[in-house]
Design a protein around this motif. Structure first.
Motif, PDB file in Angstrom:
ATOM      1  N   GLY A 115       0.813  -1.222   0.000  1.00 39.12           N
ATOM      2  CA  GLY A 115       0.000   0.000   0.000  1.00 39.12           C
ATOM      3  C   GLY A 115       0.835   1.256   0.000  1.00 39.12           C
ATOM      4  N   THR A 116       1.979   1.209   0.666  1.00 38.46           N
ATOM      5  CA  THR A 116       2.853   2.368   0.689  1.00 38.46           C
ATOM      6  C   THR A 116       3.955   2.181  -0.333  1.00 38.46           C
ATOM      7  OG1 THR A 116       4.087   1.352   2.472  1.00 38.46           O
ATOM      8  CG2 THR A 116       2.403   2.918   3.099  1.00 38.46           C
ATOM      9  N   TYR A 162       4.886   3.727  -2.542  1.00 39.57           N
ATOM     10  CA  TYR A 162       5.600   4.964  -2.801  1.00 39.57           C
ATOM     11  C   TYR A 162       7.020   4.898  -2.253  1.00 39.57           C
ATOM     12  CZ  TYR A 162       6.744   9.927  -2.243  1.00 39.57           C
ATOM     13  OH  TYR A 162       7.354  11.139  -2.265  1.00 39.57           O
ATOM     14  N   LEU A 171       0.610   5.511  12.941  1.00 42.86           N
ATOM     15  CA  LEU A 171       0.959   4.645  11.811  1.00 42.86           C
ATOM     16  C   LEU A 171       0.090   4.959  10.590  1.00 42.86           C
ATOM     17  CD1 LEU A 171       1.416   0.914  12.902  1.00 42.86           C
ATOM     18  CD2 LEU A 171       2.992   2.346  11.593  1.00 42.86           C
ATOM     19  N   ALA A 200       1.343   6.477   7.034  1.00 48.65           N
ATOM     20  CA  ALA A 200       1.084   5.809   5.763  1.00 48.65           C
ATOM     21  C   ALA A 200       0.323   6.726   4.808  1.00 48.65           C
ATOM     22  CB  ALA A 200       0.293   4.521   5.999  1.00 48.65           C
ATOM     23  N   LEU A 217       3.466   8.810   3.415  1.00 47.44           N
ATOM     24  CA  LEU A 217       3.834   7.825   2.396  1.00 47.44           C
ATOM     25  C   LEU A 217       2.780   7.698   1.294  1.00 47.44           C
ATOM     26  CD1 LEU A 217       5.321   5.081   4.739  1.00 47.44           C
ATOM     27  CD2 LEU A 217       6.538   6.822   3.456  1.00 47.44           C
ATOM     28  N   ARG A 218       1.733   8.515   1.361  1.00 48.97           N
ATOM     29  CA  ARG A 218       0.734   8.604   0.288  1.00 48.97           C
ATOM     30  C   ARG A 218       0.037   7.287  -0.025  1.00 48.97           C
ATOM     31  NH1 ARG A 218       4.543  12.065  -3.805  1.00 48.97           N
ATOM     32  NH2 ARG A 218       5.153  13.635  -2.270  1.00 48.97           N
ATOM     33  N   ALA A 219      -0.158   6.462   0.988  1.00 50.56           N
ATOM     34  CA  ALA A 219      -0.873   5.202   0.757  1.00 50.56           C
ATOM     35  C   ALA A 219      -2.354   5.496   0.593  1.00 50.56           C
ATOM     36  CB  ALA A 219      -0.666   4.257   1.934  1.00 50.56           C
ATOM     37  N   ASP A 220      -3.063   4.568  -0.035  1.00 50.24           N
ATOM     38  CA  ASP A 220      -4.511   4.675  -0.124  1.00 50.24           C
ATOM     39  C   ASP A 220      -5.076   4.588   1.299  1.00 50.24           C
ATOM     40  OD1 ASP A 220      -6.860   3.930  -2.383  1.00 50.24           O
ATOM     41  OD2 ASP A 220      -7.315   3.467  -0.294  1.00 50.24           O
ATOM     42  N   ILE A 253      -7.941   3.688   2.469  1.00 48.77           N
ATOM     43  CA  ILE A 253      -8.706   2.491   2.841  1.00 48.77           C
ATOM     44  C   ILE A 253      -7.784   1.295   3.016  1.00 48.77           C
ATOM     45  CG2 ILE A 253     -10.535   0.928   2.086  1.00 48.77           C
ATOM     46  CD1 ILE A 253     -11.913   3.390   0.942  1.00 48.77           C
ATOM     47  N   VAL A 254      -6.758   1.215   2.166  1.00 45.31           N
ATOM     48  CA  VAL A 254      -5.796   0.127   2.317  1.00 45.31           C
ATOM     49  C   VAL A 254      -5.099   0.241   3.670  1.00 45.31           C
ATOM     50  CG1 VAL A 254      -3.642  -0.836   1.453  1.00 45.31           C
ATOM     51  CG2 VAL A 254      -5.417  -0.155  -0.151  1.00 45.31           C
ATOM     52  N   THR A 289      -7.408  -0.611   6.473  1.00 39.19           N
ATOM     53  CA  THR A 289      -7.653  -2.051   6.514  1.00 39.19           C
ATOM     54  C   THR A 289      -6.468  -2.778   7.137  1.00 39.19           C
ATOM     55  OG1 THR A 289      -8.988  -1.825   4.537  1.00 39.19           O
ATOM     56  CG2 THR A 289      -8.324  -4.032   5.118  1.00 39.19           C
ATOM     57  N   VAL A 290      -5.263  -2.302   6.838  1.00 43.84           N
ATOM     58  CA  VAL A 290      -4.077  -2.905   7.454  1.00 43.84           C
ATOM     59  C   VAL A 290      -4.153  -2.743   8.968  1.00 43.84           C
ATOM     60  CG1 VAL A 290      -1.587  -2.674   7.739  1.00 43.84           C
ATOM     61  CG2 VAL A 290      -2.573  -2.678   5.460  1.00 43.84           C
ATOM     62  N   ASN A 344      -5.161  12.177  -1.197  1.00 45.38           N
ATOM     63  CA  ASN A 344      -3.823  12.534  -0.735  1.00 45.38           C
ATOM     64  C   ASN A 344      -3.412  13.863  -1.319  1.00 45.38           C
ATOM     65  OD1 ASN A 344      -3.437  10.258   0.803  1.00 45.38           O
ATOM     66  ND2 ASN A 344      -2.615   9.074  -0.905  1.00 45.38           N
TER      67      ASN A 344
END
Lengths: 379, 318
Positions: free
Chosen positions: A335-336, A338, B85, B89, B93-96, B98-99, B102-103, B313
């Protein structure tokens, strides 16, 4: 080609980082990581039975992974796979046990139709609500997971007639009539829970690959997922396509439920929460990063980890839950991506600099491209 | 039972069931006003529940009646850490969103049970001895009728949750911090142009949601579940999220929606004692809040708008 390579790199590095993080956790709590992973591998591949178990666990994971993939292609986030799977699981077992007088071929077919149908309905509802009313499919599918959980549990405890029940909250075994276990496969794997489900999953993968890559529906789904407005302008009925995609996604999760009911477990029983397999399908699809082969490989990896993890406490004392932590961390790293993208980037630009072939601006261009793909993914 | 006793029982059970939801839902509204979707509330609550139970079991005999209260603080701190955390993220770190959420949800129960096995050598903890019980509020419980309904056999943390919701409303809509947080959730570009630190404000929003979500989880564990196992939280975080959306991202609305969900949860617990309701099959009471959420989301979607940049993001262009 370059981006495909990067995706594979991200997947591989994520698995690696996840395993390293798991090792660090084991070290921190005083376990020996080598013994821990050693026991994981030896229990996963140690006996033919466990190898059979891996295939058995893979089956629904592949199907829910595909389910997530199809919804994602249409721009949807299907968190309801767990409920869709459970609805189908209960429905298929109910059918198989209710009509034992039919020939077993008809039972299996009917149970599959009932199961897949229920899954499809459970996907259709959020699809319609999102396409027609704009309601968030994320929340709707989460809510539907609970609705299905309680309805299905109630169906087992008070809906099922006593004649098809083993205990208050579990059904009889589907057994020889509606089961999809194959004798030669079970014998080969020392009576593991492997069934014809694995072949169904592989065939479904090929079929969905064909639908998504070679048919108009697949093309429409992809176009709508990339940009619904542009798709509409190009003459695609974007709402109908969205609904079709969610229905197809629900049907695939439903098929996963059918293989759980007729294959893996062979019966159905009351659950505390909707089956985790549904959520893990999301993990499988994310790790598989949008590729069909990726989904199958990721499902195999997660199943091997789960089966191996179950044997860990007995041999090395490491609690089974470590595996769930590692799986979650792997998804975190995917997911990250990036971060890993930047890392790959750094290594590449270092390579370029050392070989003096750098044409300049490579890093910046790549970064910009990255930002753009991220933006696209958000829409 | 007299009508008044039934009503008093209903109100006190409802308020106890709704308080953990209210804390968490109000927390969620901070995160989403800052533009970060927090599907991880479930995981945050789980870690809050885990830490407060471990704290309670360890220090209960020294600290006595204060234990559950300090347990709430412990849950808050652990919730904060987990939310950090999620912020790392999603914001850095530009994560989605929802992902990442969910993690958080996947990792929390696994980590909780892993640690419980490491500490206690078994899959779930013992029951705690120092829990939040029912108490009468001095003076106020003497008010005729109202006292009996609202201030006898009630719980202090539940009353606190109402106070926190009102306070949060004030913070989000009436203070400079609230204005800045909302501007970051509505239009990060514009906020950035005005010199606001988008990333920092988003971190603050998510961390506040972790703080309150941790309290929510700890409260649920110390007032309802009374131990920790893999299924302790089982969906409370998702219901909180629904309550937040139902309450239209407004802390007071979220609190009221939590009360509604609390009511329907308590009905499936005490429903057997209430006439009329005891004739309804419990499965309908169980699924009712979820169905209603779906209906409300569908019909009133036009009116329940999330903050504009929620879930998007922000990437500062170079």
């Amino acid at each position: 080609m370059k981006t495909t390579n990067n995706k594979i790199m991200i997947a591989v590095l994520s698995v690696l980082f996840g395993l390293i993080a798991g090792a660090l956790i084991m070290l921190f709590f005083g376990y020996n990581p080598i013994a821990g992973y050693g026991s994981l591998i030896s229990s996963a591949f140690g006996t033919p039975q466990n190898i059979g178990e891996i295939f058995s666990q893979m089956t629904p994971l592949i199907l829910t992974g595909l389910s997530f993939l199809v919804a994602q292609q249409a721009g949807f986030f299907n968190i309801g796979m767990s409920g869709q799977l459970y609805a189908a699981w209960v429905g298929s077992v109910w059918f198989a046990l209710s009509f034992p007088q039919l020939p077993s071929f008809v039972i299996v077919l009917g149970a599959s139709v009932v199961g897949v149908g229920l899954g499809a309905i459970a996907g259709f509802i959020p699809g319609v609500l999102r396409a027609k009313f704009g309601a968030s499919e994320v929340i709707i599918t989460i809510m539907m997971n609970y609705v299905i959980l309680y309805l299905a549990n109630d169906a087992i405890t008070s809906g099922f007639p006593n004649s098809i029940k083993q205990t208050v909250d579990s059904s009889n075994q589907v057994g020889n009539h509606g089961g999809i276990s194959l004798k030669w496969l079970s014998d080969l794997t020392n009576q593991s829970s492997i069934s014809a489900g694995i072949f169904i999953a592989i065939i479904a993968t090929l079929l969905i690959w064909f639908v998504m890559k070679k048919t108009t529906l697949g093309y429409s789904i992809e176009a709508v997922g990339k940009n619904a407005d542009a798709a509409k302008y190009a003459g695609i009925n974007e709402k109908a396509t969205q609904i079709w995609a969610m229905t197809l996604s629900g049907a695939l999760s439903g098929l996963g439920g059918v293989t759980e009911g007729l294959g893996h477990y062979g019966n159905v029983f009351v659950q505390n929460s909707t089956p985790e397999t549904g959520f893990n399908g999301m993990a499988v699809a994310l790790l598989g990063s949008g590729s069909f082969l990726g989904v199958v490989l990721a499902a195999a990896l997660f199943s091997a980890l789960t089966v191996g993890g179950a044997g860990m406490p007995n041999i090395s004392g490491v609690p089974t839950e470590l595996v769930s932590i590692v799986i979650a961390l792997i998804i975190f790293f995917v997911g990250t991506g990036y971060l890993i993208d930047l890392l790959i980037e750094k290594i590449k630009s270092a390579d370029n600099a050392s070989s003096n072939k750098s044409s300049g601006g490579g890093t910046k261009g790549r970064k910009k491209q990255l930002a753009e793909t991220k933006k696209e993914a958000q829409v | 039972m007299s009508f008044l006793s039934i009503l008093a029982l209903l109100i006190s059970t409802t308020i106890i069931y709704s308080a953990p939801l209210a804390f968490t839902a109000v927390g969620g509204s901070f995160s989403e006003h800052g533009g970060v979707v927090n599907v991880g509330l479930e995981g945050i609550m789980t870690m809050g529940a885990f830490s407060s139970i471990v704290f309670n079991l360890t220090f209960g005999s020294f600290l006595g009646a204060w234990t559950p209260w300090i347990g709430l603080a412990v849950g808050a701190i652990v919730g904060l850490a987990i939310a950090w955390l999620h912020a790392l993220a999603t914001v850095t770190l530009r994560a989605d969103h929802i992902v990442s959420g969910t993690v958080v949800n996947l990792i929390a129960p696994a980590l909780g049970v892993f640690l419980i096995k490491v500490i206690y050598g078994k899959g779930q903890t013992n029951q705690i001895n120092q829990s939040f019980g029912y108490s009468d509020v001095p003076l106020l419980d003497k008010i005729p009728i109202l006292g009996k309904l609202f201030f006898q056999n009630t719980s202090y943390p539940a009353l606190l949750s109402i106070l926190v919701a009102v306070l949060s409303y004030y913070v989000i809509y009436k203070t400079r911090f609230g204005l800045r947080l909302r501007s970051v959730g509505e239009n990060p570009q514009a906020a950035d142009t005005l010199g606001l630190n988008v990333a920092r404000l988003r971190y603050e929003g998510v961390l506040l949601s972790g703080l309150l979500g941790g309290i929510g989880g700890a409260l649920y564990a110390e007032s309802i579940a009374l131990n920790f196992a893999v299924s302790t939280i089982a969906g409370q975080g998702f219901i909180s999220m629904a309550a937040m959306i139902f309450g239209r991202w407004n802390p007071i609305g979220a609190m009221l929606a939590s009360m509604f969900f609390g009511l329907s949860q308590s009905l499936s617990v005490i429903g057997a004692q209430i006439p009329v309701i005891k004739n309804i099959p419990s499965v309908w009471l169980q699924i009712f809040p979820y169905i209603l959420t779906i209906v409300v989301l569908t019909i009133f979607f036009g009116k329940t708008k999330a903050p504009k940049a929620d879930g998007v993001n922000y990437i500062k262009s170079e």
